[in-house]
Design a protein around this motif. Sequence first.
Motif, mmCIF file in Angstrom:
data_model
loop_
_atom_site.group_PDB
_atom_site.id
_atom_site.type_symbol
_atom_site.label_atom_id
_atom_site.label_comp_id
_atom_site.label_asym_id
_atom_site.label_seq_id
_atom_site.Cartn_x
_atom_site.Cartn_y
_atom_site.Cartn_z
ATOM 1 N N CYS A 1 68.741 95.791 25.416
ATOM 2 C CA CYS A 1 68.224 95.235 26.685
ATOM 3 C C CYS A 1 68.471 96.100 27.914
ATOM 4 C CB CYS A 1 68.769 93.836 26.909
ATOM 5 S SG CYS A 1 70.474 93.785 27.505
ATOM 6 N N PHE A 2 69.276 97.134 27.807
ATOM 7 C CA PHE A 2 69.534 98.046 28.922
ATOM 8 C C PHE A 2 70.198 97.371 30.124
ATOM 9 C CE2 PHE A 2 66.109 99.869 26.470
ATOM 10 C CZ PHE A 2 66.322 101.246 26.477
ATOM 11 N N ALA A 3 70.951 96.294 29.897
ATOM 12 C CA ALA A 3 71.622 95.635 31.027
ATOM 13 C C ALA A 3 72.909 96.359 31.410
ATOM 14 C CB ALA A 3 71.920 94.175 30.689
ATOM 15 N N GLU B 1 73.841 85.144 34.845
ATOM 16 C CA GLU B 1 73.430 83.893 34.198
ATOM 17 C C GLU B 1 73.189 82.808 35.247
ATOM 18 O OE1 GLU B 1 74.844 82.000 30.034
ATOM 19 O OE2 GLU B 1 76.209 81.751 31.700
ATOM 20 N N ASN C 1 67.601 100.252 37.618
ATOM 21 C CA ASN C 1 68.398 99.852 38.778
ATOM 22 C C ASN C 1 69.894 100.007 38.522
ATOM 23 O OD1 ASN C 1 66.095 99.043 40.239
ATOM 24 N ND2 ASN C 1 66.068 97.066 39.177
ATOM 25 N N ASN C 2 70.658 99.852 39.603
ATOM 26 C CA ASN C 2 72.114 99.848 39.467
ATOM 27 C C ASN C 2 72.569 98.565 38.779
ATOM 28 O OD1 ASN C 2 72.492 102.339 40.675
ATOM 29 N ND2 ASN C 2 72.619 101.467 42.730
ATOM 30 N N THR C 3 73.829 98.567 38.318
ATOM 31 C CA THR C 3 74.402 97.374 37.686
ATOM 32 C C THR C 3 75.261 96.628 38.705
ATOM 33 O OG1 THR C 3 76.292 98.672 36.928
ATOM 34 C CG2 THR C 3 74.454 98.436 35.399
ATOM 35 N N PRO C 4 75.496 95.332 38.563
ATOM 36 C CA PRO C 4 75.034 94.454 37.482
ATOM 37 C C PRO C 4 73.523 94.232 37.480
ATOM 38 C CG PRO C 4 76.870 93.444 38.707
ATOM 39 C CD PRO C 4 76.425 94.636 39.478
ATOM 40 N N ARG C 5 73.003 94.202 36.275
ATOM 41 C CA ARG C 5 71.564 94.010 36.090
ATOM 42 C C ARG C 5 71.224 92.631 35.545
ATOM 43 N NH1 ARG C 5 69.494 99.566 33.126
ATOM 44 N NH2 ARG C 5 69.669 100.952 34.931
ATOM 45 N N VAL C 6 72.227 91.886 35.117
ATOM 46 C CA VAL C 6 71.969 90.528 34.629
ATOM 47 C C VAL C 6 72.962 89.552 35.245
ATOM 48 C CG1 VAL C 6 70.915 91.146 32.416
ATOM 49 C CG2 VAL C 6 73.392 90.899 32.561
ATOM 50 N N MET D 1 68.680 83.104 32.892
ATOM 51 C CA MET D 1 69.346 84.318 33.363
ATOM 52 C C MET D 1 68.421 85.086 34.285
ATOM 53 S SD MET D 1 68.936 86.907 30.083
ATOM 54 C CE MET D 1 69.126 88.416 31.030
ATOM 55 N N ILE E 1 66.560 94.940 35.378
ATOM 56 C CA ILE E 1 66.773 96.189 34.654
ATOM 57 C C ILE E 1 66.079 97.331 35.404
ATOM 58 C CG2 ILE E 1 66.472 97.386 32.435
ATOM 59 C CD1 ILE E 1 68.273 94.855 32.253
ATOM 60 N N VAL F 1 74.325 99.502 31.440
ATOM 61 C CA VAL F 1 74.316 100.958 31.381
ATOM 62 C C VAL F 1 75.274 101.556 32.402
ATOM 63 C CG1 VAL F 1 71.946 101.016 30.557
ATOM 64 C CG2 VAL F 1 72.424 101.129 33.010
ATOM 65 N N ILE G 1 74.772 88.710 43.232
ATOM 66 C CA ILE G 1 75.431 89.171 42.002
ATOM 67 C C ILE G 1 74.725 90.410 41.462
ATOM 68 C CG2 ILE G 1 75.954 88.569 39.604
ATOM 69 C CD1 ILE G 1 76.334 85.667 40.521
ATOM 70 N N GLN H 1 63.886 100.546 32.932
ATOM 71 C CA GLN H 1 64.499 101.704 32.284
ATOM 72 C C GLN H 1 63.794 101.953 30.953
ATOM 73 O OE1 GLN H 1 68.733 101.747 32.063
ATOM 74 N NE2 GLN H 1 68.765 103.658 30.927
ATOM 75 N N GLU I 1 81.097 95.470 31.873
ATOM 76 C CA GLU I 1 79.857 95.251 32.629
ATOM 77 C C GLU I 1 79.232 93.939 32.172
ATOM 78 O OE1 GLU I 1 77.859 95.265 35.277
ATOM 79 O OE2 GLU I 1 78.259 97.435 35.317
ATOM 80 N N HIS I 2 78.439 93.337 33.055
ATOM 81 C CA HIS I 2 77.665 92.166 32.638
ATOM 82 C C HIS I 2 76.749 92.614 31.499
ATOM 83 C CE1 HIS I 2 78.105 89.596 36.439
ATOM 84 N NE2 HIS I 2 78.876 90.645 36.610
ATOM 85 N N VAL J 1 72.804 80.914 28.255
ATOM 86 C CA VAL J 1 71.918 81.735 27.423
ATOM 87 C C VAL J 1 72.528 83.104 27.123
ATOM 88 C CG1 VAL J 1 69.851 80.581 28.259
ATOM 89 C CG2 VAL J 1 70.601 82.693 29.368
ATOM 90 N N LEU J 2 73.518 83.498 27.914
ATOM 91 C CA LEU J 2 74.141 84.801 27.676
ATOM 92 C C LEU J 2 75.496 84.626 27.010
ATOM 93 C CD1 LEU J 2 73.421 86.740 31.005
ATOM 94 C CD2 LEU J 2 72.267 86.974 28.809
#
Lengths: 258, 305
Positions: A228-230, B63, B56-61, B68, B72, A232, B208, B75, A219-220, A48-49
């Motif tokens: 989507c603010f993923a 799969e 939050n800190n990253t990684p935020r996503v 997924m 986030i 940042v 992750i 934010q 970054e992911h 999906v990504l």
Amino acid sequence: MKSVPLKVVRNQEIAEETYEMTLSGELVQEMNRPGTFLHIKIPGSHHVLRRPISIASVNQELGTCTLVYKCTGEGTRALTNVRPNDCLQVLGPLGGQGFPTEEPSTDQEVTLIGGGVGVPPIYFAARRLSERNIPFRVILGFQNEAAVFYEEAFKQLQATDVTIMTDDGSYGEKGTVIDAFLKHDQPSSYIYTCGPRGMLKAVKAAAHPDTRVYVSLEEHMGCGIGACFACVCKTEDETSYVKICTDGPVFQSNEVLL
Amino acid sequence: MSERLAVNLPGLTMKNPIMPASGCFGFGREFSELYDLSLLGAIAIKGTTGEQRFGNNTPRVAESPSGMLNSIGLQNPGAKSVRDNELPFLEQFDVPILANVSGSSPEEYVNVVKTLNDASNVGAFEVNISCPNVKTGGIQFGTDPEQAAMLTSLIKEATNKPVYVKLSPNVTDITAIAKAVERAGADGLSLINTLIGMRFDWRTKKPILANEKGGLSGPAIKPVALRMVYDVRQVTDLPIIGMGGIESAKDVIEFLIAGADAVAVGTANFTNPFACLEIIDELPTWLDQLNASQVSELQRRGVVL
């Protein structure tokens, strides 16, 4: 920025788990800034990504662009199975800020520092600098000999110097890109760098205060277009944040907290 | 615009039953560069809190198969900035806004609602009592029927606009929460929010996501969402905005059959930024196939299979 199918011209392994893919289509005409990226839909319905992949070079005469990606998971593994004449859904070119290759003048020098799969956008920048006759030096870091790629390609661009560093010393010199960087005592006007976050942080710390350092962040990502603010990253003063996909992915090193 | 697709929900007069889901569309600015937002049925804007939050800190996503995880962490620029900068931008489009509201305390939720209440394009509020990604607030209001009801009635007192409550799937009995918020005065329900999940990096042996856990969305959760929409439809006549893994017009039809009145499209916007538009375009063909002249004929409100 558009979402269109691009045709695969070539997709082959050029180093261990590292693939070079050439795509063709009209969208290539819009690709002209080093540091920008394409958001690629992985074939099949399980993913999906999309995957953000930096542009390594473009050939406007042939209408092709070339990407280099590392196979690190299921998505990029699926990408390795793509064959010539297949089509990939591509969103891009994305990124609001690339490497400022138009900024340096011919009496200035740029140091390009790439780590692993961070090398491709550095190569695109090198091509632009070469076209403009800006002198540049290249330092590339890899895990080992099997992971090395694009050494010859950089040399063909008439880099002042191309230094390869490997973690285990199996090729080039043993050590990190920082070890190589510190051996050269003449500070450059600019540094363009892309690689693991720790490497970027070390480059920033080692750079001369007068050198303008530009870092490309990875970054992911989710949408890739800023919604989507993923992806940042905090600003250096930690009072705000930037979106890597639309504010970057290239930032001046004092803009972001590495 | 085809009248066949029109749907009327409390506070939301929709040209079609499709809206982007909160959190997957920001405040519309980015997608407005891709297509005309007036083509959408409604827009559920990003969850808004009292003050600006950095998340939050990253990684935020991360799969997972057909889905997924995200963490986030809400934010957003804060209610005043949303009122002064984001909602005015959206006024240029002929589309009603469903303002998603979050907070750490009942007072914060009420403040956000009061701050956004006078924006003329906000047709209704969607109360997020189910965000899995913030440490305080959010989900505890969504897992306890009494707390959910208490928060709903406080918000109802703070606004004259319709209030939808967004339900969490991370509960044993979602119908108990649905009934509790209905009794407390909710005008509609949104379901489902994401399912809490985890993934690990086998190399580092660590999660992750920097936040360790996150919310699972995408086609992987569609059957769970359909089951919950169906279950909730059996116990209430409230309008339901159904969501969870929708990526095609066929999925929309499934949600309508399960008991939804309209739907929200989330993760699919990342896979294909034109997903909402393509679904809207495909819907009439599906109505034809089902011999339905209008979407409303497919809303099987309260049907027991």
